[in-house]
Scaffold this motif. Structure first.
Motif, PDB file in Angstrom:
ATOM      1  N   GLY A  62      -3.458  -1.791 -10.749  1.00 12.49           N
ATOM      2  CA  GLY A  62      -4.190  -0.611 -10.317  1.00 12.49           C
ATOM      3  C   GLY A  62      -3.602  -0.032  -9.053  1.00 12.49           C
ATOM      4  O   GLY A  62      -2.815  -0.676  -8.358  1.00 12.49           O
ATOM      5  N   ARG A  63      -3.994   1.185  -8.736  1.00 13.79           N
ATOM      6  CA  ARG A  63      -3.474   1.881  -7.575  1.00 13.79           C
ATOM      7  C   ARG A  63      -4.171   1.420  -6.296  1.00 13.79           C
ATOM      8  O   ARG A  63      -5.272   0.911  -6.305  1.00 13.79           O
ATOM      9  CB  ARG A  63      -3.668   3.401  -7.737  1.00 13.79           C
ATOM     10  CG  ARG A  63      -3.016   4.028  -8.962  1.00 13.79           C
ATOM     11  CD  ARG A  63      -1.497   3.927  -8.898  1.00 13.79           C
ATOM     12  NE  ARG A  63      -0.949   4.426  -7.655  1.00 13.79           N
ATOM     13  CZ  ARG A  63      -0.708   5.736  -7.404  1.00 13.79           C
ATOM     14  NH1 ARG A  63      -0.974   6.652  -8.325  1.00 13.79           N
ATOM     15  NH2 ARG A  63      -0.186   6.118  -6.252  1.00 13.79           N
ATOM     16  N   ALA A  64      -3.470   1.620  -5.168  1.00 16.94           N
ATOM     17  CA  ALA A  64      -4.059   1.328  -3.865  1.00 16.94           C
ATOM     18  C   ALA A  64      -5.151   2.352  -3.555  1.00 16.94           C
ATOM     19  O   ALA A  64      -4.989   3.542  -3.815  1.00 16.94           O
ATOM     20  CB  ALA A  64      -2.982   1.366  -2.786  1.00 16.94           C
ATOM     21  N   SER A  65      -6.256   1.883  -3.002  1.00 18.26           N
ATOM     22  CA  SER A  65      -7.364   2.783  -2.699  1.00 18.26           C
ATOM     23  C   SER A  65      -7.034   3.630  -1.473  1.00 18.26           C
ATOM     24  O   SER A  65      -6.199   3.272  -0.650  1.00 18.26           O
ATOM     25  CB  SER A  65      -8.638   1.976  -2.449  1.00 18.26           C
ATOM     26  OG  SER A  65      -8.472   1.132  -1.323  1.00 18.26           O
ATOM     27  N   GLU A  66      -7.717   4.734  -1.333  1.00 18.64           N
ATOM     28  CA  GLU A  66      -7.514   5.610  -0.176  1.00 18.64           C
ATOM     29  C   GLU A  66      -8.297   5.145   1.035  1.00 18.64           C
ATOM     30  O   GLU A  66      -7.969   5.484   2.160  1.00 18.64           O
ATOM     31  CB  GLU A  66      -7.915   7.045  -0.544  1.00 18.64           C
ATOM     32  CG  GLU A  66      -6.998   7.706  -1.550  1.00 18.64           C
ATOM     33  CD  GLU A  66      -5.571   7.827  -1.057  1.00 18.64           C
ATOM     34  OE1 GLU A  66      -5.374   8.042   0.165  1.00 18.64           O
ATOM     35  OE2 GLU A  66      -4.647   7.713  -1.870  1.00 18.64           O
ATOM     36  N   GLY A  67      -9.351   4.356   0.831  1.00 17.70           N
ATOM     37  CA  GLY A  67     -10.164   3.875   1.933  1.00 17.70           C
ATOM     38  C   GLY A  67      -9.656   2.540   2.460  1.00 17.70           C
ATOM     39  O   GLY A  67      -8.448   2.270   2.443  1.00 17.70           O
TER      40      GLY A  67
ATOM     41  N   ARG B  87       1.797   4.112  -2.936  1.00 20.34           N
ATOM     42  CA  ARG B  87       1.599   5.543  -2.675  1.00 20.34           C
ATOM     43  C   ARG B  87       2.901   6.328  -2.782  1.00 20.34           C
ATOM     44  O   ARG B  87       2.897   7.493  -3.197  1.00 20.34           O
ATOM     45  CB  ARG B  87       0.981   5.726  -1.293  1.00 20.34           C
ATOM     46  CG  ARG B  87      -0.463   5.229  -1.214  1.00 20.34           C
ATOM     47  CD  ARG B  87      -1.004   5.243   0.199  1.00 20.34           C
ATOM     48  NE  ARG B  87      -2.397   4.783   0.230  1.00 20.34           N
ATOM     49  CZ  ARG B  87      -3.068   4.464   1.325  1.00 20.34           C
ATOM     50  NH1 ARG B  87      -2.460   4.577   2.520  1.00 20.34           N
ATOM     51  NH2 ARG B  87      -4.315   4.052   1.272  1.00 20.34           N
TER      52      ARG B  87
ATOM     53  N   VAL C   1       0.841  -1.196   0.000  1.00 22.18           N
ATOM     54  CA  VAL C   1       0.000   0.000   0.000  1.00 22.18           C
ATOM     55  C   VAL C   1       0.878   1.249   0.000  1.00 22.18           C
ATOM     56  O   VAL C   1       0.748   2.127  -0.869  1.00 22.18           O
ATOM     57  CB  VAL C   1      -0.961   0.001   1.206  1.00 22.18           C
ATOM     58  CG1 VAL C   1      -1.748   1.309   1.250  1.00 22.18           C
ATOM     59  CG2 VAL C   1      -1.909  -1.189   1.130  1.00 22.18           C
TER      60      VAL C   1
ATOM     61  N   TYR D 264      -4.511  -5.785  -3.044  1.00 22.66           N
ATOM     62  CA  TYR D 264      -3.538  -5.296  -2.059  1.00 22.66           C
ATOM     63  C   TYR D 264      -3.673  -6.026  -0.725  1.00 22.66           C
ATOM     64  O   TYR D 264      -2.676  -6.376  -0.086  1.00 22.66           O
ATOM     65  CB  TYR D 264      -3.688  -3.786  -1.873  1.00 22.66           C
ATOM     66  CG  TYR D 264      -3.069  -2.980  -2.982  1.00 22.66           C
ATOM     67  CD1 TYR D 264      -1.769  -2.483  -2.869  1.00 22.66           C
ATOM     68  CD2 TYR D 264      -3.768  -2.738  -4.152  1.00 22.66           C
ATOM     69  CE1 TYR D 264      -1.193  -1.754  -3.898  1.00 22.66           C
ATOM     70  CE2 TYR D 264      -3.198  -2.012  -5.199  1.00 22.66           C
ATOM     71  CZ  TYR D 264      -1.909  -1.521  -5.061  1.00 22.66           C
ATOM     72  OH  TYR D 264      -1.335  -0.809  -6.084  1.00 22.66           O
TER      73      TYR D 264
ATOM     74  N   VAL E 269      -8.411  -1.132   2.746  1.00 23.45           N
ATOM     75  CA  VAL E 269      -7.586  -1.861   1.782  1.00 23.45           C
ATOM     76  C   VAL E 269      -8.343  -3.089   1.297  1.00 23.45           C
ATOM     77  O   VAL E 269      -8.848  -3.888   2.093  1.00 23.45           O
ATOM     78  CB  VAL E 269      -6.247  -2.286   2.413  1.00 23.45           C
ATOM     79  CG1 VAL E 269      -5.392  -3.012   1.380  1.00 23.45           C
ATOM     80  CG2 VAL E 269      -5.513  -1.060   2.942  1.00 23.45           C
TER      81      VAL E 269
END
Length: 379
Positions: free
Chosen positions: A288-293, A274, A270, A299, A295
């Motif tokens: 894809g990118r790690a989510s902000e909310g 970032r 994570v 991930y 996990v």
């Protein structure tokens, strides 16, 4: 003395003097005799390869010529083909190796690998039908040795391969351990699921694909297997151990994992995404990118920090002069694993990202001693 022949194909875009410098430096470092020759065409390459002595090995930089490149897939023996550009989907002939995408420095890697193969023979064993599904088995002189499975790194990109772990294979086999050096499909070409499936299959193959002893019993001690990964390979190694733990046992088809080792591992995916480690390598590998909310997969499944406890002994090795984000990941992971109840040794010593896989360095020698001592058998 080993004789190394380096053949440069026609049309290769590279400074001839620089190629000579790289080759001379590698010959001297390896203690071998070598020659670098420029070939005019495919017939010249074939003629040079056929002139090799029995104790010799060959490295070929094929260049762009279609006629020369058509030789890569032919069965010409233990040739190391080195493309300085990225060249995906190339399959070398029987007994040969194809390295690519490492720039002019790929010549150095090619020479090292060619010499290593002569000095330290191994057995290549497929664990699946696809070209990248194989491992190389190195056996010591002692009978029924413990096993170390190595998982190479390279930020999950196909330009890096199992050859970079060759020096560790020779060092560990010399210490009386069997070594299973794993190759696997990388996600940049095959997707994340293929990569994780291959590492799991490669671990299971220790019980199903490796040779039995003369009396029909296992020739390897599969009760105390150590799974060791470097860099991105450490993430894959610890994830495989976590998956085994989640199944309720640390045994996979009769292979019992008793130790997990991270060498400069990418252990927090994570934060790795970032912080853009490896110029975006984490997000590129996982799709894809790690989510902000909260996990979520992949991930949540893939990040070793989020899969604790592993319930096996762990060794976390980190060079102090490495990327500071990797130092941070290793320190925080080791602390979190201990807090989760795992038995963890954290080893941080002077060294950079590659010193942890260099047999000549103090940090690797300390790591190797821990592997030889190994964990006690599990009840």
């Amino acid at each position: 003395m080993i004789e190394v022949l380096v053949v440069v194909g026609p049309g290769l875009v590279a400074d001839a003097g620089l190629l000579e410098e790289i080759a001379a430096r590698e010959f001297a470092a390896a203690g071998v005799s070598g020659t670098l020759v420029h070939a005019r065409d495919a017939s010249g390459v074939l003629s040079l390869l056929s002139s090799r002595e029995g104790a010799g090995c060959a490295v070929v930089l094929p260049g762009p010529s279609a006629e020369v490149r058509s030789l890569i897939g032919r069965d010409l023996g233990a040739v190391v083909w080195v493309d300085v550009d990225r060249a995906d989907g190339v399959t070398a002939g029987e007994g040969a190796t194809h390295l690519h995408g490492r720039g002019i420095g790929g010549l150095a890697w090619g020479i090292r690998h060619a010499v290593h193969r002569v000095r330290h023979p191994s057995r290549r064993i497929a664990y699946g039908p696809l070209p990248e599904q194989w491992g190389e088995l190195y056996l010591p002189d002692a009978g029924e040795p413990s096993v170390v499975m190595l998982v190479h790194g390279g930020y999950w990109r196909s330009i890096w391969a199992a050859d970079i772990m060759g020096p560790l294979c020779a060092d560990l086999a010399g210490r009386g351990l069997a070594v299973w050096n794993l190759e696997y499909r990388r996600p940049d070409l095959h997707g994340w699921d293929a990569t994780t499936a291959d590492v799991a299959a490669g671990l299971a193959a220790l019980a199903t694909a490796l040779p039995p002893s003369a009396d029909g019993t296992a020739a390897l001690d599969l009760t105390r297997v150590a799974v060791v990964g470097h860099s991105a390979g450490a993430q894959l190694a610890l994830r495989a151990v976590a998956d085994a733990a989640a199944s309720g046992a640390h045994a996979v088809d009769g292979v019992r994992v008793a130790m997990a080792v991270s060498l400069a591992g990418v252990l927090d995916l994570v934060e790795g995404d970032r912080r853009w480690v490896g110029t975006g390598a984490v997000g590129a590998a996982l799709g894809g990118r790690a989510s902000e909310g909260p996990v979520a997969p992949p991930y949540a499944d893939a990040s070793p920090l989020l899969r604790l406890p592993l319930r096996v002994r762990q060794l976390v090795v980190q060079g102090a002069a490495d990327d500071l984000d990797l130092v941070d990941f290793s320190r925080r992971y080791a602390r979190a694993a201990e807090q989760a109840g795992d038995e963890v040794t954290y080893l941080e010593m002077p060294g950079d990202h590659f010193d942890v896989i260099n047999p000549a360095t103090p940090i690797w020698q300390a790591t190797a001693r821990a592997l030889v001592e190994g964990p006690a058998p599990r009840g």
